[in-house]
Scaffold this motif. Structure first.
Motif, mmCIF file in Angstrom:
data_model
loop_
_atom_site.group_PDB
_atom_site.id
_atom_site.type_symbol
_atom_site.label_atom_id
_atom_site.label_comp_id
_atom_site.label_asym_id
_atom_site.label_seq_id
_atom_site.Cartn_x
_atom_site.Cartn_y
_atom_site.Cartn_z
ATOM 1 N N LYS A 1 0.810 -1.222 0.000
ATOM 2 C CA LYS A 1 0.000 0.000 0.000
ATOM 3 C C LYS A 1 0.842 1.271 0.000
ATOM 4 O O LYS A 1 0.570 2.238 0.720
ATOM 5 N N GLY A 2 1.872 1.244 -0.846
ATOM 6 C CA GLY A 2 2.656 2.454 -1.064
ATOM 7 C C GLY A 2 3.783 2.681 -0.082
ATOM 8 O O GLY A 2 4.522 3.666 -0.210
ATOM 9 N N SER A 3 3.957 1.823 0.896
ATOM 10 C CA SER A 3 5.028 1.976 1.883
ATOM 11 C C SER A 3 6.257 1.199 1.420
ATOM 12 O O SER A 3 6.155 0.024 1.045
ATOM 13 N N TRP A 4 7.420 1.863 1.473
ATOM 14 C CA TRP A 4 8.648 1.205 1.022
ATOM 15 C C TRP A 4 9.807 1.597 1.934
ATOM 16 O O TRP A 4 10.205 2.750 1.975
ATOM 17 N N ASN A 5 10.298 0.627 2.653
ATOM 18 C CA ASN A 5 11.433 0.866 3.567
ATOM 19 C C ASN A 5 11.199 2.087 4.456
ATOM 20 O O ASN A 5 12.092 2.919 4.679
ATOM 21 N N GLY A 6 9.975 2.199 4.963
ATOM 22 C CA GLY A 6 9.668 3.261 5.910
ATOM 23 C C GLY A 6 9.162 4.550 5.286
ATOM 24 O O GLY A 6 8.773 5.469 6.017
ATOM 25 N N GLU A 7 9.165 4.643 3.962
ATOM 26 C CA GLU A 7 8.677 5.854 3.294
ATOM 27 C C GLU A 7 7.351 5.568 2.598
ATOM 28 O O GLU A 7 7.201 4.546 1.933
ATOM 29 N N GLN A 8 6.402 6.493 2.749
ATOM 30 C CA GLN A 8 5.115 6.348 2.078
ATOM 31 C C GLN A 8 5.212 7.010 0.712
ATOM 32 O O GLN A 8 5.274 8.227 0.595
ATOM 33 N N ILE A 9 5.219 6.190 -0.355
ATOM 34 C CA ILE A 9 5.369 6.703 -1.715
ATOM 35 C C ILE A 9 4.059 7.313 -2.204
ATOM 36 O O ILE A 9 4.038 8.358 -2.842
ATOM 37 N N PHE A 10 2.954 6.631 -1.955
ATOM 38 C CA PHE A 10 1.627 7.175 -2.221
ATOM 39 C C PHE A 10 0.709 6.761 -1.077
ATOM 40 O O PHE A 10 1.035 5.870 -0.294
ATOM 41 N N ASP A 11 -0.441 7.425 -0.955
ATOM 42 C CA ASP A 11 -1.356 7.139 0.145
ATOM 43 C C ASP A 11 -1.830 5.688 0.099
ATOM 44 O O ASP A 11 -2.071 5.141 -0.987
#
Length: 444
Positions: free
Chosen positions: A351-361
Motif C-alpha cells: 500500500k505504497g510503503s517502502w522501507n519506511g517511506e510512504q510513496i503514495f497514500d
C-alpha cells in the motif's frame, strides 16, 4: 523448367496479392518490426537473431525484413522492399520510430537516475534475496504450479515467472536466453506505472482525481466535464478505436504519430462521462501529456517517475520510452526485468510503503481497485480486477497490471502474494486462472 517458372510466377502473384490486400498496413507492420527490434537489441540487450526468431515471428510482422545498425544504434524494416521504417535508440529514453519530423539533435536531455548501493535483501534492496522458509508454504505444490506455467513452451510461450510471498522471493524461473537481469517489455502494464505517477502527485497534494482535465481545447464544449478520474477509469466518453488488426486510432498513434498525447485529445464525445467504459491507450498517453503539464520544465517531467518511485524502490532496470516529442508513451512502452516488475507489485501489496517511506497514500490502492462502472468488475483505475471472478479459482481481491501477449503483475493481498509472468502468449494458450490457482494452493 516450366514447373519452376510456374512456381515462381505463382509466388510473385501470391506476394502481389498479399501486398495489395495489406498495403495500407505495411506502415504498421514495418513500424512494429523496426521498433520492437530496436528496443529488444538496444534496451533489452538481446540478439537480433533472437528477436527475429521469437518476438517478430508473429502473423503479419513476420513478413518484415529487419536489419540492425549497431554503429548508429538503429533498426530498419521493410515488407517485400516497401514501406521502410526506422527506429533509433536514445540514451535514457529507449527507442523511437522516426519520421520526417524527427530531428536527431533536438531532444538532447535524458532523465536523471539515482542508483545508490545498499545491503538490503531483494525485493526491498539490491542485495541477494534471503533464503527464507515458510512452514505454511507447500514447496511441492509451488513447483507444480511452475511446471504448469512452463509445461507447453510452444503454446504457452512463458518466458519468466516469479513469486513473492510476504516480501520474500519464493521462486523464479527463466527460459534460456532470459535471466533475472533481462528487461521485458510490459506493453500495457505501462499504464499502471503511469497511473502511479498520479498517485504520487495526489500524495504530495498537487492533484486531486476529481479535478477537471486541464485541456484548454475542452473548456468550450461538453468535454470540460471530463475529470482525471474519468480518464484513469477509461470512462471519459470520448471516441476511440483500440483495434490492432488494422489502421485504427491506436495503431496510428503508436506507429505514425510524433506526439502521442494529442490523438485522444482531438476526439469528440460519443457519450457523457461514466456512461460507457471504453479501453483506450490514447487516454493513457493523453494522461502522460497532462502529467507533463504539472512541471515547469521538460527535465522535471522526465525525472519525476524515476525520482518519485521507480528509483526509490530500486527498479533500476526500468526504462520508460518516449515519443519524438519527448512524451513518455504511458500506454505501452515500459521495460523492466522480472524482479523489478515484482518490486512494483510489492509496492502495491504494501500500500505504497517502502522501507519506511510512504510513496503514495494507502488509500490510493483502494481507489485503483474500486470497480469502474460498465467494466463488468474487470477494471479499476488503470489496473485490472478480479471483482467479478474473471479468475474464478483465485481470490476476488486480486488486481493486476496486464499487457499484450500475457505480461502480468498479479497482486493478491489476501494471500500476501505477488506473481509476475511474462511471455509471448495469453489466454487461452496461457491459462492464468489455472496457474494462479495452483500458486494460491501452495499457501496454507
Amino acid at each position: 523448367m516450366k514447373l519452376l517458372k510456374r512456381t515462381l510466377l505463382l509466388l510473385v502473384v501470391v506476394i502481389g496479392v498479399v501486398i495489395y490486400l495489406n498495403y495500407s498496413k505495411l506502415n504498421i507492420i514495418s513500424g512494429y518490426a523496426a521498433k520492437n527490434m530496436a528496443s529488444g537489441v538496444f534496451v533489452a540487450e538481446r540478439s537480433a537473431a533472437s528477436m527475429n526468431q521469437n518476438d517478430n515471428n508473429v502473423p503479419m510482422i513476420e513478413l518484415a525484413d529487419t536489419e540492425v545498425n549497431q554503429d548508429e544504434k538503429s533498426a530498419s524494416s521493410k515488407v517485400y522492399g516497401f514501406m521502410e521504417r526506422k527506429a533509433v535508440f536514445r540514451e535514457g529514453l529507449g527507442t523511437v520510430l522516426i519520421n520526417d519530423e524527427y530531428e536527431p539533435n533536438k531532444l538532447t536531455i535524458k532523465p536523471n537516475r539515482n542508483r545508490p548501493l545498499d545491503t538490503v535483501p531483494y525485493p526491498y534492496g539490491q542485495a541477494t534475496p534471503k533464503d527464507t522458509l515458510f512452514s505454511n508454504v507447500d514447496v511441492n505444490q509451488l513447483n507444480k504450479a511452475f511446471a504448469l506455467a512452463f509445461a507447453n513452451p510452444e503454446a504457452q510461450k512463458t518466458r519468466t515467472m516469479l513469486v513473492l510471498y510476504k516480501g520474500h522471493l519464493l521462486a523464479e524461473k527463466y527460459i534460456d536466453g532470459f535471466t533475472p537481469e533481462t528487461p521485458i517489455l510490459g506493453w500495457s502494464m505501462t499504464k499502471s506505472v503511469l497511473a502511479t505517477c498520479f498517485g504520487v502527485l495526489e500524495h504530495q497534494g498537487k492533484v486531486e482525481m476529481d479535478w477537471p482535465a486541464p485541456i484548454t481545447e475542452w473548456q468550450e464544449d461538453d468535454r470540460k466535464e471530463i475529470t482525471l478520474n474519468h480518464l484513469l477509469r477509461m470512462q471519459s466518453g470520448l471516441e476511440w478505436q483500440e483495434d490492432y488488426t488494422k489502421i485504427s486510432d491506436v495503431t496510428r498513434m503508436l506507429f505514425l504519430e510524433s506526439d502521442m498525447t494529442q490523438l485522444q485529445k482531438e476526439k469528440q464525445p460519443v457519450a457523457k462521462p461514466t456512461e460507457i467504459w471504453n479501453y483506450s491507450s490514447g487516454t493513457s498517453n493523453l494522461l502522460s501529456g497532462i502529467l507533463r503539464q504539472q512541471f515547469r520544465s521538460h527535465q522535471e517531467y522526465l525525472d519525476f517517475p524515476y525520482s518519485s518511485f521507480i528509483d526509490k524502490i530500486g527498479m533500476y532496470s526500468m526504462v520508460l520510452e518516449a515519443d519524438i516529442a519527448g512524451n513518455y508513451v504511458g500506454s505501452s512502452y515500459a521495460w523492466a526485468n522480472t524482479r523489478d516488475w515484482a518490486r512494483f507489485g510489492q509496492l502495491y501489496l504494501d500500500k505504497g510503503s517502502w522501507n519506511g517511506e510512504q510513496i503514495f497514500d494507502a488509500g490510493w490502492v483502494d481507489y485503483i481497485t474500486e470497480p469502474t462502472l460498465h467494466s463488468n468488475g474487470e477494471y479499476g483505475a488503470h489496473f485490472w480486477l478480479n471483482a467479478e471472478e474473471k479468475y474464478p479459482d483465485v481470490p476476488k481481491d486480486l488486481f493486476s497490471c496486464n499487457g499484450y501477449q500475457g505480461q502480468h503483475v498479479f497482486v493478491i493481498p489476501s494471500k500476501d502474494l505477488v506473481v509476475v509472468r511474462t511471455g509471448l502468449a495469453e489466454e487461452p494458450e496461457f491459462d492464468a486462472n489455472k496457474i494462479l490457482s495452483a500458486i494460491v494452493k501452495s499457501i496454507h
